[in-house]
Structures are given as structure tokens and as C-alpha cells.
Design a protein around this motif. Structure first.
Motif, mmCIF file in Angstrom:
data_model
loop_
_atom_site.group_PDB
_atom_site.id
_atom_site.type_symbol
_atom_site.label_atom_id
_atom_site.label_comp_id
_atom_site.label_asym_id
_atom_site.label_seq_id
_atom_site.Cartn_x
_atom_site.Cartn_y
_atom_site.Cartn_z
ATOM 1 N N MET A 1 0.821 -1.313 -0.006
ATOM 2 C CA MET A 1 -0.100 0.004 0.119
ATOM 3 C C MET A 1 0.967 1.330 0.148
ATOM 4 S SD MET A 1 -3.119 0.846 -0.144
ATOM 5 C CE MET A 1 -4.140 2.156 0.247
ATOM 6 N N ALA A 2 1.900 1.213 0.817
ATOM 7 C CA ALA A 2 2.705 2.292 0.899
ATOM 8 C C ALA A 2 3.485 2.716 -0.555
ATOM 9 C CB ALA A 2 3.947 2.174 1.928
ATOM 10 N N LYS A 3 3.988 1.632 -1.021
ATOM 11 C CA LYS A 3 4.468 1.630 -2.318
ATOM 12 C C LYS A 3 3.413 2.165 -3.345
ATOM 13 C CE LYS A 3 7.316 -1.029 -5.457
ATOM 14 N NZ LYS A 3 7.200 -2.554 -5.952
ATOM 15 N N TYR A 4 2.324 1.768 -3.323
ATOM 16 C CA TYR A 4 1.080 2.373 -3.969
ATOM 17 C C TYR A 4 1.007 3.767 -4.028
ATOM 18 C CZ TYR A 4 -3.426 3.023 -6.117
ATOM 19 O OH TYR A 4 -4.159 3.540 -6.750
ATOM 20 N N ILE A 5 1.066 4.333 -2.610
ATOM 21 C CA ILE A 5 0.899 5.758 -2.650
ATOM 22 C C ILE A 5 2.010 6.736 -2.830
ATOM 23 C CG2 ILE A 5 0.541 7.636 -0.606
ATOM 24 C CD1 ILE A 5 -0.852 5.379 0.853
ATOM 25 N N LEU A 6 3.051 6.108 -2.863
ATOM 26 C CA LEU A 6 4.435 6.679 -3.147
ATOM 27 C C LEU A 6 4.224 6.710 -4.639
ATOM 28 C CD1 LEU A 6 6.832 7.922 -1.791
ATOM 29 C CD2 LEU A 6 8.098 5.934 -2.466
ATOM 30 N N SER A 7 4.233 5.562 -5.457
ATOM 31 C CA SER A 7 4.307 5.963 -6.811
ATOM 32 C C SER A 7 3.062 6.739 -7.496
ATOM 33 C CB SER A 7 4.006 4.534 -7.461
ATOM 34 O OG SER A 7 2.799 4.077 -7.321
ATOM 35 N N ARG A 8 2.010 7.099 -6.493
ATOM 36 C CA ARG A 8 1.104 7.902 -7.183
ATOM 37 C C ARG A 8 1.409 9.296 -6.907
ATOM 38 N NH1 ARG A 8 -1.559 8.835 -9.964
ATOM 39 N NH2 ARG A 8 -3.567 9.569 -9.065
ATOM 40 N N VAL A 9 1.928 9.568 -5.757
ATOM 41 C CA VAL A 9 2.754 10.817 -5.240
ATOM 42 C C VAL A 9 3.583 11.398 -6.510
ATOM 43 C CG1 VAL A 9 3.757 12.106 -3.529
ATOM 44 C CG2 VAL A 9 2.097 10.569 -2.732
ATOM 45 N N VAL A 10 4.554 10.441 -6.770
ATOM 46 C CA VAL A 10 5.696 10.945 -7.726
ATOM 47 C C VAL A 10 4.795 11.049 -9.053
ATOM 48 C CG1 VAL A 10 7.434 9.820 -8.962
ATOM 49 C CG2 VAL A 10 7.488 9.488 -6.635
ATOM 50 N N GLU A 11 3.868 10.404 -9.402
ATOM 51 C CA GLU A 11 3.381 10.780 -10.741
ATOM 52 C C GLU A 11 2.530 12.140 -10.686
ATOM 53 O OE1 GLU A 11 1.528 6.204 -11.235
ATOM 54 O OE2 GLU A 11 0.468 7.730 -11.826
ATOM 55 N N VAL A 12 2.143 12.431 -9.401
ATOM 56 C CA VAL A 12 1.522 13.773 -9.275
ATOM 57 C C VAL A 12 2.174 14.995 -9.531
ATOM 58 C CG1 VAL A 12 0.366 15.040 -7.320
ATOM 59 C CG2 VAL A 12 -0.494 12.916 -7.855
ATOM 60 N N LEU A 13 3.375 14.542 -8.753
ATOM 61 C CA LEU A 13 4.496 15.741 -8.918
ATOM 62 C C LEU A 13 4.974 15.723 -10.379
ATOM 63 C CD1 LEU A 13 6.683 15.016 -5.703
ATOM 64 C CD2 LEU A 13 5.266 16.919 -6.066
ATOM 65 N N ILE A 14 5.352 14.762 -10.950
ATOM 66 C CA ILE A 14 5.601 14.903 -12.543
ATOM 67 C C ILE A 14 4.590 15.611 -13.131
ATOM 68 C CG2 ILE A 14 6.137 13.762 -14.651
ATOM 69 C CD1 ILE A 14 7.246 11.528 -12.805
ATOM 70 N N ALA A 15 3.262 15.338 -12.950
ATOM 71 C CA ALA A 15 2.167 15.987 -13.670
ATOM 72 C C ALA A 15 2.340 17.460 -13.437
ATOM 73 C CB ALA A 15 0.634 15.255 -13.351
ATOM 74 N N LEU A 16 2.448 17.717 -12.162
ATOM 75 C CA LEU A 16 2.281 19.203 -11.830
ATOM 76 C C LEU A 16 3.331 19.881 -12.461
ATOM 77 C CD1 LEU A 16 0.637 20.872 -9.815
ATOM 78 C CD2 LEU A 16 2.503 20.358 -8.060
ATOM 79 N N LEU A 289 -5.630 11.821 -6.232
ATOM 80 C CA LEU A 289 -5.093 11.066 -5.416
ATOM 81 C C LEU A 289 -5.713 10.639 -4.332
ATOM 82 C CD1 LEU A 289 -2.105 9.974 -4.910
ATOM 83 C CD2 LEU A 289 -1.577 11.801 -3.314
ATOM 84 N N ALA A 290 -6.710 11.203 -3.761
ATOM 85 C CA ALA A 290 -7.585 10.982 -2.993
ATOM 86 C C ALA A 290 -8.582 10.001 -3.541
ATOM 87 C CB ALA A 290 -8.265 12.167 -2.129
ATOM 88 N N VAL A 291 -9.089 10.153 -4.607
ATOM 89 C CA VAL A 291 -10.077 9.194 -5.339
ATOM 90 C C VAL A 291 -9.375 7.924 -5.491
ATOM 91 C CG1 VAL A 291 -11.155 8.718 -7.410
ATOM 92 C CG2 VAL A 291 -11.494 11.193 -6.297
ATOM 93 N N ASP A 292 -8.233 7.874 -5.901
ATOM 94 C CA ASP A 292 -7.714 6.678 -6.132
ATOM 95 C C ASP A 292 -7.297 5.839 -5.006
ATOM 96 O OD1 ASP A 292 -7.145 7.241 -8.819
ATOM 97 O OD2 ASP A 292 -5.238 7.932 -8.719
ATOM 98 N N LEU A 293 -6.935 6.546 -3.738
ATOM 99 C CA LEU A 293 -6.706 5.969 -2.388
ATOM 100 C C LEU A 293 -8.170 5.424 -2.037
ATOM 101 C CD1 LEU A 293 -4.248 8.136 -0.744
ATOM 102 C CD2 LEU A 293 -3.603 6.209 -2.109
ATOM 103 N N LEU A 294 -9.163 6.136 -2.195
ATOM 104 C CA LEU A 294 -10.284 5.698 -1.801
ATOM 105 C C LEU A 294 -10.844 4.502 -2.743
ATOM 106 C CD1 LEU A 294 -12.751 6.585 0.128
ATOM 107 C CD2 LEU A 294 -13.645 7.710 -1.888
#
Lengths: 306, 514
Positions: A1-16, A289-294
Motif C-alpha cells: 500500500m505504501a509503495k502504491y501511495i508513493l508511486s502515485r505521489v511521484v506521478e502527481v509531482l511529475i504531472a504538476l 490522488l484521494a480518489v485513487d486511494l479511496l
């Protein structure tokens, strides 16, 4: 789960990062802000001096690198028009937009889900027809038209509600209504079709056959599975509203971020456009990100997939 | 019932609103606004601004109708322009030119800022020094760039020395508002305000409203209202609705199509007034086909039925141009000048004589969204020009794009636009046609000479003579097609009448209770 969140956060930063770059380039295509900043009659020398003061005479790449350096240190520049830190100007308008978005999302989701459920459960009845017609109307009606009609009815004709501005609960009613109608219409149609799909599934038939009480079948077996696309959709809708509520904010004189960004585009206030879009898209990415986690909470399969 | 509901829900929030229900409290917390009631106080005047404020800083504000108008309620200027367009003293009691470059200004004693500090000669000097300080970047500096320095003569007397004659100085000072040095150093004048004017700032919600309350220490007549609220409503249809629902007492830029509807209502009335904005077609005298072709430029002036357009588009309101940019409200207006008559035959004749290969074709740029009904006017003008045999193509442009090209010197062959100068002095408006101005699109040494001569003296009579010659020269050389003055539309609630003024100032004192 932690890995999943981390990869999503990195994606978010790249997108930003990508987004901010695109905004930087696109806003430079709007033209020269200096002509709008100085009073008419300013000489060519004044215009040039102003351009230099704002750093607009530098090569584009130079401006971009400088911009990135500043962004990394948390500085989104000074608004040309307000002559204050752009981020400050944007954050000042954020509470109004958040209040409107949150309230509209709340009402829109509640009404939309309820309507979708009614339409699915009472298939081929007057109820379904009513829900679908209203939802269609809600999606097809332009927000500005609806807003002006509401103002004419409730402010001018009946005198119950203020035409715009902030300050009391009454000021919230019409802008929230316009925005939640749009959300509710989308959600109702989506939830209905999603429910209908689930209703035909084997596990639902099994649940009915087992003689489970309708409440359990509907809420546990049907709604829980049918709600997944609704979660995705509501994330998108809320994100859209954060920056895209321009029409509603303009008509109801709502001091939100959407209108601020549009005004900044008209004024070619580059730092303010950049800050506004960065904040709004940052929030949008957070919501997604919140939606994905939900999603991963609701549907364990998401977590396991690589 | 309706009123009860309204009263409960619209009740003031703040100290008196503490006992509201938990639900309301939550909602207000959510909104995070320190709200002031919109219409709860007895004597509140609500005025709509057609655009948002950009700043409250008197030295950064360039827009008269919004920023400067709000500022003028809070700060004291040396002089002010009244609704009848005359200049009268406020902080200044008298002024006179000692020579071509020195002005002596006597100050009213006993003016206090709301923080108790006096407004005296030293403060006036500080304000000019602050403005002209090379390290202090301001947008209005250009307006005062001729000021060399300011001397304190006595606590109630200053001397302004200019680097060249500056006859428009006093009119320009009606846009110069005095700040308090110690307060300014410690605060952000863009968002806060502290002055010595009739009102003080009670609340500013960026993008939404400014609330003013009377300044109890004001030296002048007591403020007529308990509260003045400026609301920023950019959508014209919403301004009309807000007016009809009784929320507004004054709104400008009312769509002409709504005027009848407002007048039929029992709550508000609407009208037209003259403005100082001259609508013209600017001919690019530096580009073909208008460059070096006087006959064609004059033909354009004969080809357009101005009164017809005024009748059709403005319902008969708006004054026809008298062959010049200036209207009677400007200093320097030439009342002897004859306008070009509407004479399509003469236009055809001149076109034939122009020596250009027929048909003459060019593009007419029409900026959108800035001028009243510009799209419609552009189409009528193009049709009338086609009637006399010109091949005109309309190019509608978004205003920002248009102004971008315009200020860079890249204007097309012809453009529809409006020009005005807030000080109502010929120097500003005619100065836009000096060859040094990137927006002049006309290089005429004879005209430039006259304008510069008028600028070099403070002798009113001499200036008038120069301006008469300059306007005559401009009419004959026709660098523009003189059209008409754009009328100003406004509406007020039935509680008030509005003294229509031709400049852009929006002042609560011009609203007169019925």
C-alpha cells in the motif's frame, strides 16, 4: 500500500511540473502585458523600461529557468496587477472557492446518488423517466442561463435571495444550486446505469435468492460495487469545479479563484496565471490522488494490480 | 414571512451575530469571511463597480472608474474635479503659477489623518518624493514626470517646481491622493488604506466588495451616509438584476437594451449621459492606402452618416463629433470648428481623385468587449464605406490582442476605437498624436509643433489659441475619422438621482437623495 501511495505521489509531482511548464509557455503567447499596465500615452521608452522591470525582455528560456528556480523555493512571483505575491492573491481567494465547491459537491453527490438509485430501482416507471429527464435537462442547461434565470426569479421577482456576493447563508444558495445541479445530473445518470449493470450480476441474484433483506442487498451488494465509477467521476467533477466555476463565480460576484484566473488571463498577469493554475491543478491532483486511494479501499483488486 | 426570513438569514454576522445557530456558525466558518451585512444598516449606499479593484494604493492606481474612484473616498487630494467638471481645492486652498515652471500651493490647515497625524506641507512634499523616488516603481509616475521637485515654504505652503512648463499640472493633481508617511511605511497600501478623506475603509474582500464608513475626524462636511458599499459586479445583466432587486443604488455601463425595462420598473430608473470618450476610426497614416493620401482620409470622413449611427445604435444619445477629438468639456475645445458633413457623393469624388487603383481595399479592425456595441457599429461603418465604393473587410479582435498590437505600433490599416483623457485637458488627448507616441500612427510636424508650443506655456489664452490651430490642422489632415462621443449609460435606484458626469469618476456625493 505504501509503495502504491508513493508511486502515485511521484506521478502527481511529475504531472504538476509538466502542467506548470505548459502554463508558462502558453501564457507567454497571450501577448505583452506592459501595454495594459501603463496608462495610455506612455512613451516607447516607458514601455521598454516596464518590460525590463518585469524581466520580460529576457530570452524565454532564461525566464523559464528563473521561474523554475523561484518555484522550487516556493516563490511563484509577484502579480503584475496586484503588485503582491501571486500565491498570496490566489490563496486569499481560495476559501470562497473551497466553500462553494465543497458544499456543491456535498449536495450534488447526495441528490445525484439518491436520484440514480430511485431511477434504477423503479425501472420503467414514472420515477425513472422523471429522473432521466431532469438529469438530461440539468446537463444540457448552460450554467450562465440557469444562473440568470434563478436571479430573475428569486432575487428580482420574489426578492428572497441576494443576487450575488458573500456574507450570509442566503448568498450561498443560488451559486451552490447551479453547481450542484450540474453535479447531480451527471452523477444520477452514471449511478443509475452502473447500478443496472450490477443488478444483472450473479452475486446480486444470489443475494436476493438467499432471501437477504432488500436493504442489505441494495446497500451492500449493489451500491458498494456500483459506486466505483461514481467515485472516479466525482473526483473529476470536483476538480473541474475548483478552477472551472468561472461562470458561476462571475455571475454571482463570488470572489473565487476561477474568476481570478480568467481576469488574470485578460490582464496577461503571467505570475498570477501561473500561481492560480498551479494551486488549482495541485488541488485537482490531490483530489485525484484521494480518489485513487479511496478506490483502492473500496476495491482491493486495485491495490494488488501492479 | 418573506421579510422575516430575509431578516433572520441576512442578519449581520460578527459581534451581534454570535448567538446564531450552530449550523449557521459552521457555514460561516466554512466561508471564512468576516462578513458585513449587505443591506442591514439604515443608511447604506450600494454602488456597483463594473470591474474588480486591482489596488487601493493611490500611487499604483491608474483606472479612474474603479480603483481611483474608491480611493478618492478615503484619501484627500490637493484638488478635486466636481460633477460639474470644475476643479476645486480640497487640501489646497489656492494655487497660482509664479512663473512657467513654478507653482505655489497654499494648504488648508488642520487636516488630520485618521491616525491623528497632520496633513501638512512636509507630508505633501513626502508624497511627491515618494512618487518620484527612482527606487519606488509606480505606474502613475509618467503622469507627473515633469515635476522636478517640491519645496516646503511654510507648514501650509508648498512650491512645485517642474523641469518644463506643465500647464496641465493642476488638472492632473485631481488624480493625486495624499498618504501618511509613517503609516505607509508600516502597511501594505495595496490592500489597506488610511487617509484623511470623508470615509474610511471598513472592509475589503478582494474580488467582491469594499465597505466604507464615515471618517469622524473629517475636516469637511459630515459624510451623508452611514455606510458605502462598492460591489464588484462584472456581468452587466447581473448589475441590472441587482438593481431591480433593490440591492444597488447606482450602476454604470447598463446595456442599452435594458434601459426601457429598468424605467418601467418601480424600483429604479436608467438614463444616458454624455461622456468624454471620442469614438473614432483611426487611420494608419504610416501604412497604405492611407499613407500620403489626404484625399482618401478626407473621403472616409465624408462617407459616414454619424447621426444615423447614433440614432440606430445609441437610441439617439451621444453627441456628434465637431471635427475634433475634444468635446466641450475639455479645456482647449474648439467651438469654431465645423464637422465633416455626411456627403457620400463628395466621398466618391475624393476617392476617384485619390489616384489609387480602384477598388481601394483595406481592413477595419474592431476590438471587442471594450466599447459599447462596437461589433454593430463596425458593421454599419463598413457597409457605409462599401456604399461609396471602398472594399472594406472587418476584422474583429479580442481587445487584449488588439491593444497589444496597437501599443507596439503594429496597428492595421484602420481601427475603430475610443479615446479619452481623464484630466479633460487637450494636452493629454492631442498629445496621443505626437510623433513620439507609439500609438500616434501619424507624423505631422506642423501639428506636433502646435501641441508642444501649447505645452510650453501656462498662459491659458495662448494655449487656447494653439489648440484651436492644432485641432484645425488635425481636422483638415484627417488622421482619423471623427465619429461621435460614446454615451454613458447608468441606472440608479428611485431613492437617488445621479449627477451624470462625463469623466469616469464614481463618487457617492454625486448621488442625490430624492
Amino acid at each position: 500500500m505504501a509503495k502504491y501511495i508513493l508511486s502515485r505521489v511521484v506521478e502527481v509531482l511529475i504531472a504538476l511540473f509538466g502542467l506548470v511548464t505548459i502554463i508558462f509557455l502558453v501564457s507567454r503567447m497571450l501577448g505583452d502585458p506592459v501595454s495594459l499596465l501603463l496608462p495610455q500615452g506612455a512613451s516607447a521608452a516607458d514601455l521598454q523600461a516596464m518590460r525590463e522591470q518585469l524581466g520580460l525582455q529576457r530570452p524565454l528560456l532564461d525566464q523559464y529557468l528563473g521561474f523554475l528556480r523561484h518555484v522550487l523555493s516556493g516563490d511563484l512571483g509577484t502579480s503584475f496587477f496586484y503588485q503582491r505575491p501571486a500565491l498570496q492573491v490566489v490563496l486569499e481567494r481560495m476559501p470562497a472557492t473551497l466553500a462553494l465547491t465543497a458544499l456543491s459537491a456535498l449536495f450534488g453527490l447526495a441528490i445525484g446518488c439518491l436520484a440514480g438509485l430511485v431511477a434504477a430501482l423503479y425501472r420503467n416507471s414514472v420515477w425513472e423517466f422523471l429522473v432521466l429527464t431532469l438529469a438530461m435537462l440539468g446537463q444540457a442547461t448552460p450554467a450562465f442561463w440557469l444562473a440568470i434565470m434563478l436571479i430573475l426569479l428569486f432575487s428580482v421577482h420574489l426578492g428572497w435571495l441576494p443576487t450575488g456576493g458573500t456574507g450570509s447563508v442566503l448568498h450561498l444558495v443560488m451559486p451552490t444550486a447551479v453547481m450542484s445541479i450540474f453535479i447531480a445530473a451527471n452523477i444520477a445518470r452514471l449511478f443509475r446505469s452502473s447500478l443496472l449493470e450490477v443488478m444483472g450480476e450473479d452475486y446480486v441474484r444470489t443475494a436476493w435468492a438467499k432471501g437477504l433483506p432488500p436493504r442489505t442487498v441494495i446497500s451492500w451488494h449493489m451500491a458498494r460495487n456500483a459506486v466505483l465509477p461514481v467515485v472516479t467521476m466525482s473526483g473529476l467533477l470536483v476538480g473541474e469545479m475548483l478552477g472551472g466555476s468561472v461562470v458561476v463565480e462571475t455571475i454571482f460576484s463570488w470572489p473565487g479563484v476561477g474568476r481570478l484566473i480568467v481576469e488574470a488571463v485578460a490582464n496577461r498577469d503571467f505570475p498570477l496565471i501561473q500561481a492560480g493554475v498551479a494551486v488549482v491543478s495541485g488541488l485537482f491532483l490531490l483530489v485525484s490522488l484521494a480518489v485513487d486511494l479511496l478506490y483502492s479501499l473500496l476495491d482491493p483488486r486495485v491495490r494488488q494490480s501492479p | 414571512m418573506r421579510h422575516l426570513l430575509r431578516q433572520i438569514l441576512l442578519a449581520p454576522v460578527g459581534k451581534s451575530g454570535m448567538h446564531t445557530s450552530r449550523m449557521r456558525g459552521w457555514l460561516f466558518a466554512l466561508m471564512m469571511f468576516n462578513a458585513v451585512p449587505a443591506s442591514a444598516l439604515a443608511d447604506t449606499v450600494n454602488i456597483a463597480l463594473s470591474a474588480g479593484l486591482t489596488t487601493l494604493d493611490p500611487q499604483q492606481a491608474t483606472v479612474v472608474q474603479t480603483d481611483l474612484s474608491v480611493i478618492s473616498h478615503i484619501y484627500t487630494p490637493l484638488v478635486v474635479r466636481n460633477a460639474d467638471l470644475s476643479i476645486i481645492g480640497v487640501a489646497a486652498t489656492s494655487w497660482k503659477a509664479l512663473d512657467d515652471r513654478t507653482w505655489d500651493i497654499k494648504l488648508r490647515p488642520g487636516i488630520l489623518f485618521t491616525n491623528g497625524k497632520p496633513l501638512d506641507a512636509a507630508v505633501v512634499k513626502w508624497n511627491f518624493d515618494h512618487l518620484l523616488d527612482p527606487n519606488h516603481k509606480t505606474r502613475v509616475k509618467e503622469w507627473y514626470s515633469l515635476i522636478d521637485h517640491v519645496d516646503v515654504v511654510a507648514p501650509d505652503e508648498v512650491k512645485i517646481v517642474t523641469s518644463a512648463p506643465f500647464p496641465g499640472l493642476i488638472a492632473q493633481l485631481s488624480m493625486f491622493f495624499l498618504m501618511e508617511p509613517t503609516w505607509t511605511a508600516a502597511h501594505d497600501p495595496g490592500r489597506e488604506a488610511m487617509g484623511s478623506g470623508p470615509y474610511q475603509l471598513a472592509q475589503y474582500v478582494p474580488g467582491e466588495r469594499v465597505v466604507l464608513t464615515p471618517n469622524p475626524h473629517y475636516f469637511g462636511p459630515k459624510a451623508a451616509h452611514d455606510q458605502v458599499i462598492f460591489r464588484m459586479i462584472s456581468d452587466p445583466a447581473v448589475r441590472v438584476s441587482a438593481l431591480l432587486s433593490g440591492e444597488l443604488d447606482l450602476a454604470l455601463d447598463i446595456p442599452p437594451t435594458d434601459i426601457d425595462r429598468i424605467n418601467k420598473s418601480s424600483v429604479a430608473h436608467a438614463g444616458w449621459g454624455e461622456s468624454s470618450r471620442a469614438m473614432i476610426i483611426k487611420l494608419n497614416s504610416l501604412k497604405k492606402p492611407f499613407a500620403d493620401n489626404l484625399k482618401l482620409r478626407q473621403a472616409m470622413n465624408y462617407a459616414i452618416d454619424r447621426q444615423g449611427i447614433i440614432d440606430a445604435i445609441y437610441n439617439g444619445h451621444g453627441a456628434m463629433s465637431k471635427g475634433q477629438l475634444l468635446s466641450p468639456m475639455y479645456f482647449g475645445y474648439n467651438d469654431k470648428l465645423q464637422p465633416y458633413p455626411y456627403d457620400p457623393d463628395k466621398a466618391r469624388q475624393l476617392i476617384a481623385q485619390s489616384g489609387l487603383p480602384q477598388p481601394i481595399s483595406f481592413e477595419l479592425q474592431v476590438p471587442l468587449g471594450r466599447y459599447l456595441l462596437s461589433q454593430e457599429i463596425g458593421q454599419i461603418i463598413a457597409a457605409q464605406l462599401q456604399d461609396v465604393g471602398l472594399d472594406v473587410k472587418i476584422r474583429e479582435m479580442e481587445y487584449a490582442n488588439w491593444s497589444n498590437a496597437y501599443t507596439r505600433g503594429d496597428m492595421g490599416q484602420a481601427s475603430f476605437l475610443g479615446q479619452a483623457w481623464p484630466t479633460l485637458d487637450a494636452d493629454g488627448l492631442l498629445g496621443l498624436y505626437l510623433p513620439t507616441d507609439p500609438g500616434a500612427y501619424w507624423k505631422d510636424p506642423a501639428f506636433a509643433d502646435l501641441v508642444l508650443k501649447a505645452r510650453s506655456t501656462v498662459d491659458k489664452q495662448k494655449r487656447i489659441v494653439y489648440y484651436q490651430q492644432a485641432t484645425e490642422r488635425m481636422r483638415d489632415q484627417a488622421p482619423v475619422v471623427f465619429l461621435f462621443n460614446q454615451p454613458l449609460t447608468y441606472a440608479t435606484s428611485n431613492k437617488f438621482s445621479w449627477k451624470v458626469r462625463g469623466d469616469d469618476w464614481v463618487r457617492v456625493d454625486d448621488l442625490v437623495a430624492k
